[in-house]
Scaffold this motif. Sequence first.
Motif, PDB file in Angstrom:
ATOM      1  N   VAL A  59      -2.000  -8.834   0.610  1.00 21.36           N
ATOM      2  CA  VAL A  59      -2.857  -9.929   0.148  1.00 21.36           C
ATOM      3  C   VAL A  59      -4.162  -9.923   0.944  1.00 21.36           C
ATOM      4  CG1 VAL A  59      -3.102 -12.439  -0.042  1.00 21.36           C
ATOM      5  CG2 VAL A  59      -0.940 -11.356  -0.677  1.00 21.36           C
ATOM      6  N   ALA A  60      -4.079  -9.729   2.251  1.00 25.82           N
ATOM      7  CA  ALA A  60      -5.274  -9.753   3.101  1.00 25.82           C
ATOM      8  C   ALA A  60      -6.289  -8.689   2.693  1.00 25.82           C
ATOM      9  CB  ALA A  60      -4.891  -9.575   4.566  1.00 25.82           C
ATOM     10  N   ILE A  61      -5.808  -7.521   2.297  1.00 27.12           N
ATOM     11  CA  ILE A  61      -6.734  -6.457   1.889  1.00 27.12           C
ATOM     12  C   ILE A  61      -6.947  -6.448   0.378  1.00 27.12           C
ATOM     13  CG2 ILE A  61      -6.286  -5.042   3.931  1.00 27.12           C
ATOM     14  CD1 ILE A  61      -4.512  -3.240   2.161  1.00 27.12           C
ATOM     15  N   ARG A  62      -6.443  -7.487  -0.283  1.00 19.64           N
ATOM     16  CA  ARG A  62      -6.677  -7.734  -1.708  1.00 19.64           C
ATOM     17  C   ARG A  62      -6.187  -6.598  -2.607  1.00 19.64           C
ATOM     18  NH1 ARG A  62      -9.536 -10.874   1.318  1.00 19.64           N
ATOM     19  NH2 ARG A  62     -10.765 -12.572   0.498  1.00 19.64           N
ATOM     20  N   GLN A  63      -5.007  -6.108  -2.323  1.00 20.33           N
ATOM     21  CA  GLN A  63      -4.419  -5.025  -3.116  1.00 20.33           C
ATOM     22  C   GLN A  63      -3.369  -5.601  -4.062  1.00 20.33           C
ATOM     23  OE1 GLN A  63      -5.398  -1.694  -3.085  1.00 20.33           O
ATOM     24  NE2 GLN A  63      -7.093  -2.664  -1.993  1.00 20.33           N
ATOM     25  N   ARG A  64      -3.850  -6.218  -5.122  1.00 18.00           N
ATOM     26  CA  ARG A  64      -2.980  -6.916  -6.063  1.00 18.00           C
ATOM     27  C   ARG A  64      -1.940  -6.003  -6.712  1.00 18.00           C
ATOM     28  NH1 ARG A  64      -4.190 -11.281 -10.420  1.00 18.00           N
ATOM     29  NH2 ARG A  64      -2.326 -11.019 -11.661  1.00 18.00           N
ATOM     30  N   LYS A  65      -2.365  -4.885  -7.264  1.00 19.05           N
ATOM     31  CA  LYS A  65      -1.414  -3.991  -7.934  1.00 19.05           C
ATOM     32  C   LYS A  65      -0.423  -3.397  -6.943  1.00 19.05           C
ATOM     33  CE  LYS A  65      -3.893  -2.883 -12.088  1.00 19.05           C
ATOM     34  NZ  LYS A  65      -4.390  -1.864 -12.984  1.00 19.05           N
ATOM     35  N   ALA A  66      -0.899  -3.033  -5.766  1.00 17.85           N
ATOM     36  CA  ALA A  66       0.012  -2.510  -4.747  1.00 17.85           C
ATOM     37  C   ALA A  66       1.031  -3.574  -4.352  1.00 17.85           C
ATOM     38  CB  ALA A  66      -0.767  -2.033  -3.519  1.00 17.85           C
ATOM     39  N   ALA A  67       0.589  -4.823  -4.269  1.00 18.23           N
ATOM     40  CA  ALA A  67       1.520  -5.916  -3.966  1.00 18.23           C
ATOM     41  C   ALA A  67       2.556  -6.048  -5.079  1.00 18.23           C
ATOM     42  CB  ALA A  67       0.762  -7.226  -3.770  1.00 18.23           C
ATOM     43  N   GLY A  68       2.116  -5.899  -6.324  1.00 19.40           N
ATOM     44  CA  GLY A  68       3.048  -5.976  -7.448  1.00 19.40           C
ATOM     45  C   GLY A  68       4.091  -4.881  -7.409  1.00 19.40           C
ATOM     46  N   VAL A  69       3.654  -3.667  -7.138  1.00 13.98           N
ATOM     47  CA  VAL A  69       4.593  -2.542  -7.035  1.00 13.98           C
ATOM     48  C   VAL A  69       5.544  -2.762  -5.865  1.00 13.98           C
ATOM     49  CG1 VAL A  69       4.769  -0.065  -6.561  1.00 13.98           C
ATOM     50  CG2 VAL A  69       3.054  -0.908  -8.174  1.00 13.98           C
ATOM     51  N   PHE A  70       5.006  -3.220  -4.737  1.00 16.88           N
ATOM     52  CA  PHE A  70       5.833  -3.464  -3.549  1.00 16.88           C
ATOM     53  C   PHE A  70       6.882  -4.538  -3.827  1.00 16.88           C
ATOM     54  CE2 PHE A  70       6.652  -5.674   0.477  1.00 16.88           C
ATOM     55  CZ  PHE A  70       7.174  -4.617   1.208  1.00 16.88           C
ATOM     56  N   VAL A  71       6.454  -5.653  -4.400  1.00 13.66           N
ATOM     57  CA  VAL A  71       7.400  -6.740  -4.701  1.00 13.66           C
ATOM     58  C   VAL A  71       8.470  -6.249  -5.669  1.00 13.66           C
ATOM     59  CG1 VAL A  71       7.642  -9.006  -5.816  1.00 13.66           C
ATOM     60  CG2 VAL A  71       5.804  -8.623  -4.172  1.00 13.66           C
ATOM     61  N   LEU A  72       8.066  -5.542  -6.704  1.00 12.12           N
ATOM     62  CA  LEU A  72       9.046  -5.037  -7.674  1.00 12.12           C
ATOM     63  C   LEU A  72      10.036  -4.078  -7.006  1.00 12.12           C
ATOM     64  CD1 LEU A  72       9.904  -5.164 -10.616  1.00 12.12           C
ATOM     65  CD2 LEU A  72       8.365  -3.252 -11.071  1.00 12.12           C
ATOM     66  N   ALA A  73       9.545  -3.184  -6.182  1.00 13.51           N
ATOM     67  CA  ALA A  73      10.434  -2.246  -5.483  1.00 13.51           C
ATOM     68  C   ALA A  73      11.386  -2.981  -4.543  1.00 13.51           C
ATOM     69  CB  ALA A  73       9.610  -1.217  -4.711  1.00 13.51           C
ATOM     70  N   CYS A  74      10.913  -4.050  -3.943  1.00 20.71           N
ATOM     71  CA  CYS A  74      11.751  -4.817  -3.005  1.00 20.71           C
ATOM     72  C   CYS A  74      12.868  -5.597  -3.698  1.00 20.71           C
ATOM     73  CB  CYS A  74      10.885  -5.778  -2.192  1.00 20.71           C
ATOM     74  SG  CYS A  74       9.924  -4.959  -0.907  1.00 20.71           S
ATOM     75  N   MET A  75      12.814  -5.699  -5.019  1.00 27.85           N
ATOM     76  CA  MET A  75      13.842  -6.471  -5.716  1.00 27.85           C
ATOM     77  C   MET A  75      15.207  -5.801  -5.695  1.00 27.85           C
ATOM     78  SD  MET A  75      12.626  -9.316  -6.251  1.00 27.85           S
ATOM     79  CE  MET A  75      11.743  -9.015  -4.728  1.00 27.85           C
ATOM     80  N   VAL A  76      15.249  -4.562  -5.262  1.00 29.88           N
ATOM     81  CA  VAL A  76      16.554  -3.931  -5.060  1.00 29.88           C
ATOM     82  C   VAL A  76      17.300  -4.643  -3.920  1.00 29.88           C
ATOM     83  CG1 VAL A  76      15.823  -2.128  -3.431  1.00 29.88           C
ATOM     84  CG2 VAL A  76      17.717  -1.710  -4.987  1.00 29.88           C
TER      85      VAL A  76
END
Length: 138
Positions: free
Chosen positions: A76-93
Amino acid sequence: MNPNPSQLPWKLTSPSALFTLLLGAFMLFLSLNAARDPLSAARGFGLRDSGSEVIPWLYIKAGRDLGVALAMFALVAIRQRKAAGVFVLACMVMPIVDALTVMHGGASLAFALAVHGSAAVYGVVLAAALLRPQKGTA
């Protein structure tokens, strides 16, 4: 990467950024709570309160949760919205495996779904919001 925050497309006050920060704050809370009071955290997680043998596992979980929280804050701090989305989705495991783990340990399906299933649903909805195309972007 554009160093000027005013020109970055993901505003810190946007709902998706705020909900990502909320998830990061919750993960930080879980980490600190597990380190401070591992037996109480074990009960909240769904592990049987069988004594000191759960403590090492909760310290492992505390470290995992801390790493996830810091990564979310950084994205969020570096404003990487799509990367945050991919990270959150991957973390759902993680909450899915957590639900299966506590059920294997004797927790009810209702408990596993209420605690860990709700986390997975929140993460999938947040990831979808983060990954959807934005107006004015390609």
